[in-house]
Design an enzyme around this catalytic site. Structure first.
Site, mmCIF file in Angstrom:
data_model
loop_
_atom_site.group_PDB
_atom_site.id
_atom_site.type_symbol
_atom_site.label_atom_id
_atom_site.label_comp_id
_atom_site.label_asym_id
_atom_site.label_seq_id
_atom_site.Cartn_x
_atom_site.Cartn_y
_atom_site.Cartn_z
ATOM 1 N N GLY A 14 0.840 -1.187 0.000
ATOM 2 C CA GLY A 14 0.000 0.000 0.000
ATOM 3 C C GLY A 14 0.876 1.237 0.000
ATOM 4 O O GLY A 14 2.096 1.168 0.207
ATOM 5 N N TYR A 15 0.254 2.383 -0.207
ATOM 6 C CA TYR A 15 0.970 3.652 -0.326
ATOM 7 C C TYR A 15 0.539 4.620 0.762
ATOM 8 O O TYR A 15 -0.641 4.943 0.875
ATOM 9 C CB TYR A 15 0.749 4.260 -1.713
ATOM 10 C CG TYR A 15 1.461 3.435 -2.760
ATOM 11 C CD1 TYR A 15 2.764 3.723 -3.111
ATOM 12 C CD2 TYR A 15 0.847 2.330 -3.328
ATOM 13 C CE1 TYR A 15 3.442 2.929 -4.018
ATOM 14 C CE2 TYR A 15 1.512 1.531 -4.237
ATOM 15 C CZ TYR A 15 2.810 1.840 -4.580
ATOM 16 O OH TYR A 15 3.494 1.052 -5.469
ATOM 17 N N LEU A 16 1.517 5.067 1.545
ATOM 18 C CA LEU A 16 1.273 6.126 2.513
ATOM 19 C C LEU A 16 1.234 7.472 1.801
ATOM 20 O O LEU A 16 0.589 8.403 2.259
ATOM 21 C CB LEU A 16 2.366 6.129 3.587
ATOM 22 C CG LEU A 16 2.363 4.895 4.495
ATOM 23 C CD1 LEU A 16 3.656 4.808 5.286
ATOM 24 C CD2 LEU A 16 1.163 4.936 5.422
#
Length: 157
Positions: free
Chosen positions: A29-31
């Site tokens: 996932g991407y912060l």
């Protein structure tokens, strides 16, 4: 800290699977998925990593990359803070000539998309293209993992 040089291709069939020497299950996932920098959390089997990537150059082949292994439990907790949605894929490693292709078969909202990348030591380095490669998509932002997390393959025309 390093510079990543790679080219990316669509994959036209499953022949790579019989040629692969390893595979791993990946959730990521991407912060932050800003076009100038991405901050990614990835769990690959039992290992976890935080990766920061800079903006790609004009051809899309080269960009800054920093990666550090982190605790798997911390990564699981960080995935809960990520932007929607989490990417789920299997990565196959396939040796072709002097290079190893990383072939990602996506699931969930990106089912049906399979992409191969090859890392190079220079932008002009020659490499053998296996028969299962299709169109080159290097530098096409819609094929970046950070993009398909926001605009999944199932919604493409």
């Amino acid at each position: 800290m390093s510079v990543e040089i790679e080219r990316k291709f669509l994959v036209q069939n499953d022949d790579f699977k019989s040629e692969s020497f390893a595979q791993k299950s990946i959730k990521q996932g991407y912060l932050n998925s800003d076009k100038n920098r991405t901050v990614r959390v990835r769990i690959a089997d039992e290992k976890a990593f935080m990766t920061i990537k800079g903006r790609s150059n004009a051809t899309g082949t080269t960009r800054f990359e920093w990666e550090k292994e982190i605790d798997k439990l911390e990564a699981e907790n960080l995935l809960l803070l990520c932007e929607p949605s989490i990417i789920d894929k299997t990565r196959y490693l396939v040796k072709v000539g002097n290079h190893t292709f990383e072939v990602d078969e996506f699931y969930g909202d990106n089912k049906g998309l399979t992409v191969a990348e090859v890392e190079l030591s220079s932008e002009n380095e020659l490499f053998t293209k296996p028969d299962w490669l299709s169109e080159e998509v290097t530098g096409q932002v819609k094929y970046y993992n950070s993009s398909i997390s926001k605009h999944p393959f199932k919604n493409w025309d």
